[in-house]
Design an enzyme around this catalytic site. Structure first.
Site, PDB file in Angstrom:
ATOM      1  CG  PHE A 518      -1.873  -1.049   1.394  1.00 31.22           C
ATOM      2  CD1 PHE A 518      -3.175  -0.884   0.933  1.00 31.22           C
ATOM      3  CD2 PHE A 518      -1.534  -2.252   1.997  1.00 31.22           C
ATOM      4  CE1 PHE A 518      -4.117  -1.896   1.072  1.00 31.22           C
ATOM      5  CE2 PHE A 518      -2.469  -3.264   2.152  1.00 31.22           C
ATOM      6  CZ  PHE A 518      -3.757  -3.088   1.675  1.00 31.22           C
ATOM      7  CG  ASP A 519       1.035   5.872  -1.612  1.00 27.24           C
ATOM      8  OD1 ASP A 519       2.198   6.133  -1.286  1.00 27.24           O
ATOM      9  OD2 ASP A 519       0.150   6.734  -1.765  1.00 27.24           O
ATOM     10  CE  LYS A 520       2.829   8.346   5.414  1.00 26.25           C
ATOM     11  NZ  LYS A 520       1.862   9.422   5.728  1.00 26.25           N
ATOM     12  CB  THR A 521       0.460  10.156   1.415  1.00 26.28           C
ATOM     13  OG1 THR A 521       1.572  10.163   2.309  1.00 26.28           O
ATOM     14  CG2 THR A 521      -0.263  11.487   1.478  1.00 26.28           C
ATOM     15  CB  VAL A 719      -3.515  -0.682  -2.892  1.00 28.37           C
ATOM     16  CG1 VAL A 719      -4.786   0.155  -2.845  1.00 28.37           C
ATOM     17  CG2 VAL A 719      -3.841  -2.155  -3.002  1.00 28.37           C
TER      18      VAL A 719
END
Length: 828
Positions: A518-521, A719
């Site tokens: 997953f990307d965070k922001t 994602v």
């Protein structure tokens, strides 16, 4: 060596996406030009389109020279190769689609072609050899009726005009609602095949019943059986002849041979039973394809055909095709919104479920600056934006149109779903290849069995009968429909739930994931900093400290300042007057005058420089807060430290629950990839249950992280919200974009697009994929298992044509209805 980038759609405006063969052709043309060392594709994201990146030597070629060469090469390719997406009627089932596909592949000039069981044809052709008009003529000769033709990325009126000019190619073609009925050329329209099957069954039953009545000539029963042959064999014969004329010996041919063989042996009842069940199965296959098709086609009907256009003080009803960017439309309560746009007047709740799958209506309000340019409308908050096809609540809205009808989110979604129907899954490719060799093998086996009387002491009639029974038993009818029916039903159900799945491959692979990155922001977090804490020091209370911070930050245009002001006023529940003489301290903070004192608000570096050293107690407090993932701002009044305020990009409300559900669904490893520092990454990961957090990553390092994951986990998804995530998505097994509604590039670059900006839609997509994979496996077991059981039984003479027909057609009906269960899949 230097680099330059050019948007791909400038060079190749007609290609569907950067994975098209024309991109590889363009790269090959440019790769070895003087001064150009390397050319490669950079996938698009939500802010930027897909681009070509050129590594070049400035002393050998100029930037202008690269642009000229690239545009010339792109123009040559565009001139040579065309891409079309054609919606047709008349494709009855996947086997028929395969016959059409094989026929079109043989036509001069068509390079690649894919035909779905619902009638969509995606193809690439060589413009030097043929034209789009000729391609349409060739499709017309296959007996299909053309509904509409679309050039990828270019809505050319001329293609539509050519199609209308050439209606004589399809005498039965009607562009209106009746078109589908005439595609079959039957007296009962689209229901003819099913009605013929029922008539066949009725005649079979009458003939069988009369055979038990004494005094009735047996020829009466035979007459009924012959009539049953006509109605049951009409479409079977039609498709068998069509297949043979194109060099394909399909299942229809096998069934026809078996029915004729039964008649030759005098087994009229068994032959009629075969044709009845086979034709009934055919019509139900067609019903399954039509149900999936109509489920998808219903998307196109979401947007209304007209809109209320406001011009000055007057309101008039116009066709949505006439709307232009910047037009103002009025949307009445409880009516559909006609165009993508931004709200300029009115407050209302809007049901966006038809587009995003969200179950709760979203509150919408007018944008502050209604006269702002449209070029930045995509970057506005979701509360200002609306989509065509969504349903207004109980208040009037006035909306400024940001996209014309052909480019609206719903229009692009429909087009991409239609393209997805032509993309075959790995299992479907496997079964297609299996059938290609299987059918000839069956014919060889039947030929051998016909000669059994030379070896076994039995009459030729017995060998012939056994061979016909084996022919029925071995026909892979259920196998042919098992995968495409499930894929189409899965894609249709996902689209209704606000998830775009681009074909069978991502549908199957999504459910097999063992790891998700997953990307965070903006993906695991809200993507916006929020005020998380106020920590006053000795001698001041929380409220006056917060008042000072809000007053000072009010005139700053920094994103952190906006978050402080918004969070502060929400806590104080009142408006605060702005400070005076505000000045920004670049990269450090802000300075202002407030109530006769000089106020500084900034990071610890500001005060370390200003006062040479930050007091130990404050420094320790700041380090503790930052280790928890907070961004800290210190407040000083003249020379007195007043306190600390903290901000954080907080985790989404549904993130923890979503990750728990994914773990329960069998995803072993979930990893956060972020450019933020490791402490912030670990703090967020600890809150929501991420197994690993990898911080301080540049976009290219995210790609390396995905490659590392794939080496150990095989099936990995990435994602993201699209921003800087596209290269990593391209490297993953499945790329998933969140919040794709309204974003052209996110829709086009991801394998799977979650239309709503909600992480909770991911378990729905994975659950649907898992169920689709289970149904595909079940269908394969049913279809192949029935063949494996029936072939030995018929060879050994244990079962004759009757049981073989019932088993064969029964398995076909089972897999059809099993696949249709996906249309009723519910979100957990």
């Amino acid at each position: 060596m230097e680099r330059s980038r050019i948007d791909l759609d400038i060079l190749l405006p007609e290609i569907p996406d950067e994975r098209d063969a024309c991109v590889e052709r363009l790269i090959n043309m440019l790769q070895y030009k003087r001064g150009i060392d390397k050319v490669h594709v950079i996938a698009g994201d939500t802010d930027k389109k897909a681009r070509l990146c050129f590594h070049y030597t400035p002393s050998e070629i100029s930037l202008n020279g690269i642009e000229q060469i690239a545009k010339k090469a792109g123009a040559e390719i565009t001139e040579h190769y065309g891409h079309l997406l054609i919606n047709t009627t008349g494709v009855r089932h996947p086997r028929h689609a395969r016959i059409i596909e094989a026929a079109l592949e043989k036509y001069m000039g068509i390079l690649t072609v894919s035909v779905s069981g619902t009638g969509f044809i995606q193809l690439e052709y060589n413009k030097e050899v043929t034209t789009d008009k000729t391609v349409l003529e060739q499709i017309g000769r296959t007996g299909l009726a053309i509904i509409n033709v679309e050039d990828f990325h270019v809505h050319r009126q001329e293609s539509q005009e050519k199609m209308h000019e050439d209606q004589d190619l399809n005498p039965d073609h009607d562009h209106e609602a009746g078109a589908d009925e005439h595609a079959h050329g039957g007296v009962f329209g689209e229901k003819t095949e099913g009605i013929f099957a029922i008539i066949c069954g009725a005649l079979l039953g009458i003939g069988f019943g009369l055979s038990f009545i004494g005094g009735v000539s047996p020829y009466v029963s035979i007459g009924c059986y012959i009539a049953a042959y006509f109605f049951g064999g009409f479409y079977t014969s039609k498709e068998a002849i069509e297949g043979i004329s194109k060099g394909a010996f399909e299942i229809d041919f096998l069934m026809l041979v078996a029915a004729i063989g039964a008649a030759v042996l005098g087994q009229w009842a068994e032959g009629a039973l075969l044709l009845f069940l086979f034709s009934l199965g055919h019509s139900l296959e067609h019903y399954a394809m039509e149900k999936a098709r109509k489920s998808i086609a219903a998307l196109a009907d979401l947007a209304p055909k007209t809109a209320l256009l406001k011009t000055g003080g007057a309101i008039s009803e116009v066709q949505i095709e006439t709307l232009k960017q910047g037009d103002i439309i009025v949307v009445k309560p409880n009516s559909k919104i006609a165009a993508d746009g931004i709200v300029v007047k009115g407050n209302s709740s809007v049901n966006q479920a038809p587009i995003t799958g969200e179950s709760v209506p979203a509150d919408k309000m007018p944008v502050e600056n209604a006269d702002a340019g449209l070029e930045n409308s995509d970057k506005l908050d979701a509360k200002y934006k609306v989509f065509a096809g969504s349903i207004n609540g109980g208040e009037n809205l006035e909306i400024k149109v940001t996209r014309v009808a052909a480019d609206s989110t719903i229009a692009r979604l429909v087009k991409l779903v239609n393209e997805a129907q032509t993309q075959k899954s790995p299992t479907q490719n496997f079964t297609d290849k299996l059938e290609r060799y299987y059918v000839p093998s069956v014919l060889v086996l039947v030929g051998i069995l016909l000669l059994a009387f030379l070896v076994v002491d039995e009459p030729f009639s017995a060998s012939f009968y056994r061979a016909m029974a084996v022919l029925v038993a071995a026909s892979p009818c259920a196998l042919a429909i098992s995968t495409p029916s499930a894929v189409l039903s899965g894609v249709a159900r996902a689209a209704r739930g606000g998830v775009l799945i681009k074909g069978g491959k991502p549908l199957e692979e999504l459910g097999a994931l063992s790891a998700i990155a997953f990307d965070k922001t903006g993906t695991l977090t809200e993507g916006k900093p929020k005020l998380t804490g106020v920590y006053p020091l000795a001698g001041i209370a929380e409220e006056p400290l917060l008042e000072i911070v809000v007053a000072v930050e009010k005139l700053s245009d920094h994103p952190l300042a906006a978050a402080l002001v918004k969070g502060g006023e929400e806590r104080l529940k009142k408006d605060i007057a702005a400070a005076a003489n505000v000045s920004a301290l670049q990269g450090r903070g802000i300075k202002a005058d407030y109530k006769g004192a000089v106020i500084h608000v900034g990071n610890k570096e500001l005060f370390a420089e200003k006062n040479n050293k930050l007091p130990d107690n404050i420094n320790q407090k700041v380090e503790v807060l930052e280790s928890q993932g907070n961004t800290t701002m210190i407040v000083q009044q003249d020379d007195r430290y007043l306190g600390i305020v903290t901000l954080m990009d907080i985790a989404r409300e549904d993130a923890k629950e979503t990750l728990t559900r994914l773990t329960d669904m069998g995803v072993r490893k979930m990893i956060m990839l972020t450019g933020d520092n490791q402490k912030v990454a670990e703090a967020i990961a600890g809150q929501i249950g991420i197994t690993d957090a990898w911080g301080n990553l540049l976009p290219e390092q995210k790609v390396a992280a995905i490659e590392k994951l794939r080496a150990s986990e095989k099936k990995v998804a990435m994602v993201g919200d699209g921003v800087n995530d596209a290269p990593a998505m391209a490297k993953s097994t499945v790329g998933i974009a969140m919040g794709a509604a309204g974003s052209d590039v996110a829709l086009e670059t991801a394998d799977i697009a979650l239309m709503a900006d909600k992480l909770s839609n991911l378990p729905f997509a994975i659950g649907l994929s898992k169920k689709a994979s289970r149904i595909i496996r079940q269908n394969l077991v049913i279809s192949l298992g029935m063949v494996a059981v029936l072939i030995p039984l018929t060879i050994l003479g244990i079962a004759n044509i009757g049981p073989a027909v019932i088993g064969h057609e029964g398995s076909t009906l089972v897999v059809v209805f099993n696949a249709l269960r996906l249309l009723g899949y519910k979100k957990q």
